[in-house]
Design a protein around this motif. Structure first.
Motif, PDB file in Angstrom:
ATOM      1  N   ASN A  54     -10.078   9.960  61.688  1.00 10.84           N
ATOM      2  CA  ASN A  54     -10.259   8.537  62.242  1.00 10.84           C
ATOM      3  C   ASN A  54      -9.238   7.763  62.189  1.00 10.84           C
ATOM      4  OD1 ASN A  54     -10.541   5.783  63.661  1.00 10.84           O
ATOM      5  ND2 ASN A  54     -12.607   6.295  64.012  1.00 10.84           N
ATOM      6  N   ALA A  55      -8.200   7.777  62.804  1.00 11.81           N
ATOM      7  CA  ALA A  55      -6.965   6.810  62.072  1.00 11.81           C
ATOM      8  C   ALA A  55      -6.800   5.368  62.115  1.00 11.81           C
ATOM      9  CB  ALA A  55      -5.360   7.174  62.777  1.00 11.81           C
ATOM     10  N   ASP A  56      -7.656   4.923  62.774  1.00 11.43           N
ATOM     11  CA  ASP A  56      -7.814   3.506  63.231  1.00 11.43           C
ATOM     12  C   ASP A  56      -8.604   3.233  62.229  1.00 11.43           C
ATOM     13  OD1 ASP A  56      -5.860   3.436  65.361  1.00 11.43           O
ATOM     14  OD2 ASP A  56      -8.429   3.511  66.507  1.00 11.43           O
ATOM     15  N   SER A  57      -9.602   4.101  62.151  1.00 10.90           N
ATOM     16  CA  SER A  57     -10.278   3.642  60.892  1.00 10.90           C
ATOM     17  C   SER A  57      -9.941   3.622  59.318  1.00 10.90           C
ATOM     18  CB  SER A  57     -11.728   4.400  60.436  1.00 10.90           C
ATOM     19  OG  SER A  57     -12.314   4.230  59.429  1.00 10.90           O
ATOM     20  N   LEU A  58      -9.258   4.558  59.150  1.00  6.28           N
ATOM     21  CA  LEU A  58      -8.191   4.658  57.826  1.00  6.28           C
ATOM     22  C   LEU A  58      -7.132   3.519  57.529  1.00  6.28           C
ATOM     23  CD1 LEU A  58      -7.884   6.624  55.110  1.00  6.28           C
ATOM     24  CD2 LEU A  58      -5.860   7.604  57.184  1.00  6.28           C
ATOM     25  N   ALA A  59      -6.440   2.929  59.053  1.00  2.00           N
ATOM     26  CA  ALA A  59      -5.494   2.126  59.087  1.00  2.00           C
ATOM     27  C   ALA A  59      -6.944   1.211  58.740  1.00  2.00           C
ATOM     28  CB  ALA A  59      -4.890   2.094  60.401  1.00  2.00           C
ATOM     29  N   ALA A  60      -7.633   0.374  59.052  1.00  4.95           N
ATOM     30  CA  ALA A  60      -8.694  -0.968  58.842  1.00  4.95           C
ATOM     31  C   ALA A  60      -9.136  -1.064  57.640  1.00  4.95           C
ATOM     32  CB  ALA A  60      -9.436  -0.759  59.553  1.00  4.95           C
ATOM     33  N   GLN A  61      -8.824   0.141  56.277  1.00  6.54           N
ATOM     34  CA  GLN A  61      -9.256   0.293  54.987  1.00  6.54           C
ATOM     35  C   GLN A  61      -8.402   0.158  54.226  1.00  6.54           C
ATOM     36  OE1 GLN A  61     -12.900   0.838  53.572  1.00  6.54           O
ATOM     37  NE2 GLN A  61     -11.292  -1.196  52.820  1.00  6.54           N
ATOM     38  N   MET A  62      -7.015   0.525  54.559  1.00 11.82           N
ATOM     39  CA  MET A  62      -5.696   0.291  53.908  1.00 11.82           C
ATOM     40  C   MET A  62      -5.321  -0.649  54.280  1.00 11.82           C
ATOM     41  SD  MET A  62      -3.886   4.141  55.293  1.00 11.82           S
ATOM     42  CE  MET A  62      -1.733   3.847  54.038  1.00 11.82           C
ATOM     43  N   ARG A  63      -5.194  -1.346  54.888  1.00 12.93           N
ATOM     44  CA  ARG A  63      -4.919  -3.229  55.672  1.00 12.93           C
ATOM     45  C   ARG A  63      -5.905  -3.652  54.348  1.00 12.93           C
ATOM     46  NH1 ARG A  63      -6.038  -2.537  59.990  1.00 12.93           N
ATOM     47  NH2 ARG A  63      -4.175  -2.391  61.318  1.00 12.93           N
ATOM     48  N   ALA A  64      -7.065  -3.808  54.823  1.00 14.62           N
ATOM     49  CA  ALA A  64      -8.079  -4.735  53.882  1.00 14.62           C
ATOM     50  C   ALA A  64      -7.353  -4.279  52.088  1.00 14.62           C
ATOM     51  CB  ALA A  64      -9.453  -3.456  54.124  1.00 14.62           C
ATOM     52  N   VAL A  65      -7.530  -3.134  51.929  1.00 11.65           N
ATOM     53  CA  VAL A  65      -7.245  -2.568  50.642  1.00 11.65           C
ATOM     54  C   VAL A  65      -5.537  -3.263  49.817  1.00 11.65           C
ATOM     55  CG1 VAL A  65      -6.622  -1.190  48.169  1.00 11.65           C
ATOM     56  CG2 VAL A  65      -8.498  -0.898  50.251  1.00 11.65           C
ATOM     57  N   ALA A  66      -4.199  -3.582  50.881  1.00 14.53           N
ATOM     58  CA  ALA A  66      -3.230  -4.146  51.001  1.00 14.53           C
ATOM     59  C   ALA A  66      -3.426  -5.849  50.623  1.00 14.53           C
ATOM     60  CB  ALA A  66      -2.369  -3.246  51.526  1.00 14.53           C
ATOM     61  N   GLN A  67      -4.042  -6.236  51.272  1.00  6.37           N
ATOM     62  CA  GLN A  67      -4.339  -7.431  51.183  1.00  6.37           C
ATOM     63  C   GLN A  67      -5.457  -8.170  50.096  1.00  6.37           C
ATOM     64  OE1 GLN A  67      -5.317  -8.117  55.304  1.00  6.37           O
ATOM     65  NE2 GLN A  67      -3.246  -8.564  55.729  1.00  6.37           N
ATOM     66  N   SER A  68      -6.187  -6.855  49.432  1.00  5.64           N
ATOM     67  CA  SER A  68      -6.699  -7.585  48.503  1.00  5.64           C
ATOM     68  C   SER A  68      -6.444  -7.912  47.469  1.00  5.64           C
ATOM     69  CB  SER A  68      -7.986  -6.081  47.936  1.00  5.64           C
ATOM     70  OG  SER A  68      -6.821  -5.392  47.816  1.00  5.64           O
ATOM     71  N   ASP A  69      -6.970  -8.848  46.618  1.00  7.48           N
ATOM     72  CA  ASP A  69      -6.503  -9.745  45.078  1.00  7.48           C
ATOM     73  C   ASP A  69      -6.711  -8.531  43.900  1.00  7.48           C
ATOM     74  OD1 ASP A  69      -8.793 -10.455  43.147  1.00  7.48           O
ATOM     75  OD2 ASP A  69      -9.239 -10.319  44.998  1.00  7.48           O
ATOM     76  N   GLU A  70      -5.233  -8.540  43.302  1.00  2.04           N
ATOM     77  CA  GLU A  70      -4.870  -7.954  41.728  1.00  2.04           C
ATOM     78  C   GLU A  70      -6.610  -7.549  41.215  1.00  2.04           C
ATOM     79  OE1 GLU A  70      -1.792  -7.552  38.016  1.00  2.04           O
ATOM     80  OE2 GLU A  70      -2.027 -10.235  39.452  1.00  2.04           O
ATOM     81  N   GLU A  71      -6.659  -8.701  41.073  1.00  2.00           N
ATOM     82  CA  GLU A  71      -8.519  -8.705  40.145  1.00  2.00           C
ATOM     83  C   GLU A  71      -9.223  -7.646  40.734  1.00  2.00           C
ATOM     84  OE1 GLU A  71      -9.028  -9.542  37.193  1.00  2.00           O
ATOM     85  OE2 GLU A  71      -6.558 -10.248  36.820  1.00  2.00           O
ATOM     86  N   THR A  72      -9.605  -7.697  41.990  1.00  2.00           N
ATOM     87  CA  THR A  72      -9.949  -6.439  42.195  1.00  2.00           C
ATOM     88  C   THR A  72      -9.865  -5.267  42.242  1.00  2.00           C
ATOM     89  OG1 THR A  72     -10.985  -7.774  44.186  1.00  2.00           O
ATOM     90  CG2 THR A  72     -11.270  -5.554  45.052  1.00  2.00           C
ATOM     91  N   LEU A  73      -8.397  -4.908  42.532  1.00  2.83           N
ATOM     92  CA  LEU A  73      -7.852  -3.697  42.670  1.00  2.83           C
ATOM     93  C   LEU A  73      -8.048  -3.274  41.066  1.00  2.83           C
ATOM     94  CD1 LEU A  73      -4.632  -3.763  44.548  1.00  2.83           C
ATOM     95  CD2 LEU A  73      -6.562  -1.733  44.898  1.00  2.83           C
ATOM     96  N   LYS A  74      -8.065  -3.854  39.985  1.00  2.00           N
ATOM     97  CA  LYS A  74      -7.668  -3.551  38.451  1.00  2.00           C
ATOM     98  C   LYS A  74      -9.072  -3.097  37.992  1.00  2.00           C
ATOM     99  CE  LYS A  74      -3.633  -6.570  36.755  1.00  2.00           C
ATOM    100  NZ  LYS A  74      -3.573  -7.246  35.947  1.00  2.00           N
TER     101      LYS A  74
END
Length: 393
Positions: free
Chosen positions: A332-352
């Protein structure tokens, strides 16, 4: 140090011969190097049986193993080609009479397992994912699964990489009473894959590291990237892995070139060392249809990179959802794109925070030393020859 043959009671005992088999030399070199080295350090003569590729000679030069070029086509189902491969395996096993054989990948589990069973050579099969024979259904693949079950009944031990694959084998009667062990995949070398800081510069970078197969979700990754770029997101989508893979679902070079010409993926080809590429990325992506325990997710986690993976066996076991990574729907490319979009827009502390948690999880549960020990223990339990060797070195 590699120990030479032992002299016991005036006679010479030659180094035990241990075979490792796979459908690629690339797999043995990249995923089983530590096992090969540990086997040799215990005084075993290690022979790798696999098709010739760019890594075959490196098994010899870098790891001190012997290599036998196997005529095998991973995507073939033709009777003539498959019988040729079986006959070759039969002749090699009869010539070398190995003391033990470790089989990896589905075809080698079945083919080498059959030959070992008939020739009474002790062996163990490693279930590193269920592969095409379980992802797809047809008369042929149903017969393959039946033969798989027969072979496994003759195995000294089965190694599984996640509980769901084990459950499939149990429910389909492919396990019988054969002893088994659950392993954390092929493990990860925590000293080699060290924690590294997230890149500070934009664009936000995703990376997918895999053989270029349809079953790995490569097309879904390319389509998700297309969607993100169409939305105007400043992201870079790296794609790393070998083309020309011998598999029925292999991605063509023309298809990859088309993606590159569109500017939706940045294809880096195959690499001997993924660490420099992982350092460039913020998040790893693996939208695979099914895995055993994906090594690339573990290596990225060891370096402090969270992952987006599909909610399928193997992949979902490689992360702790919401803590060290995130799930998307399979195929499901739509589901993958939605999750990638959410992660790319998350704050730096969440990723760290996710990256540090990923590293700590690797340290606690996925060290490569656990996997190597399991194989050495299997040998010691299989024969007095290995017990004697273990007590003497």
């Amino acid at each position: 140090m590699v120990f030479e043959a032992l002299n016991l009671q005036g006679g010479t005992i030659l180094n035990p011969v241990v075979f490792l088999t796979s459908n690629t030399s690339w797999y043995l070199y990249n995923f089983r190097a530590s096992t090969i080295q540990a086997l040799r350090e215990q005084g075993n003569r290690v022979v790798c049986l696999s098709p010739s590729d760019d890594f075959s000679q490196r098994l010899v030069d870098d790891l001190g193993a012997e290599h036998i070029a196997l005529p095998l086509d991973g995507k073939s189902t033709g009777a003539v080609q498959e019988l040729r491969s079986l006959r070759f395996i039969w002749s090699v096993m009869r010539e070398y009479r190995p003391d033990f054989v470790f089989n990896f990948t589905v075809k080698m589990n079945i083919y080498c397992g059959l030959v070992c069973a008939f020739q009474k050579v002790p062996f163990a099969n490693n279930i590193s994912g269920l592969g095409t024979a379980f992802i797809h259904d047809s008369w042929l693949f149903r017969r393959v699964r039946q033969v798989y079950g027969l072979v496994n009944r003759r195995s000294q031990k089965l190694f599984f990489q996640n509980e769901e694959d084990l459950g499939v084998f149990q429910s389909k009667g492919l396990l019988s009473d054969t002893p088994y062990t659950l392993l954390p995949g092929s493990g990860v070398d925590l000293a080699r894959f060290r924690l590294s800081p997230l890149p500070e510069d934009l664009p936000f970078t995703f990376i997918m590291i895999a053989r270029l197969l349809g079953d790995k979700g490569v097309r879904e990754y390319a389509e998700a990237s297309r969607k993100l770029k169409a939305d105007g997101l400043n992201v870079r989508c790296l794609l790393v892995g070998p083309l020309g893979v011998s598999n029925r679902t292999a991605i063509s070079e023309d298809e990859v070139r088309q993606w590159q010409s569109e500017g939706i993926v940045d294809y880096s080809g195959a690499t001997d060392d993924v660490r420099l590429l992982i350092e460039q990325a913020h998040v790893l992506v693996l939208p695979s249809y099914r895995e055993g325990m994906p090594r690339t997710v573990l290596e990225a986690a060891a370096m402090g990179r969270p992952a987006i993976v599909t909610d399928v066996p193997g992949c979902r076991h490689a992360i702790e959802p919401g803590v060290t990574g995130w799930l998307c729907e399979v195929r499901n490319a739509d589901s993958l794109a939605a999750q990638m979009r959410a992660v790319a827009q998350s704050d730096e502390e969440t990723l760290k925070r996710a990256g540090i948690s990923a590293r700590r999880r690797m340290e606690a549960q996925f060290s490569e030393t656990l996997v190597v020990k399991a194989y050495l223990d299997c040998l010691a339990a299989s024969s007095p020859l290995f017990l004697a060797r273990k007590s003497s070195v």
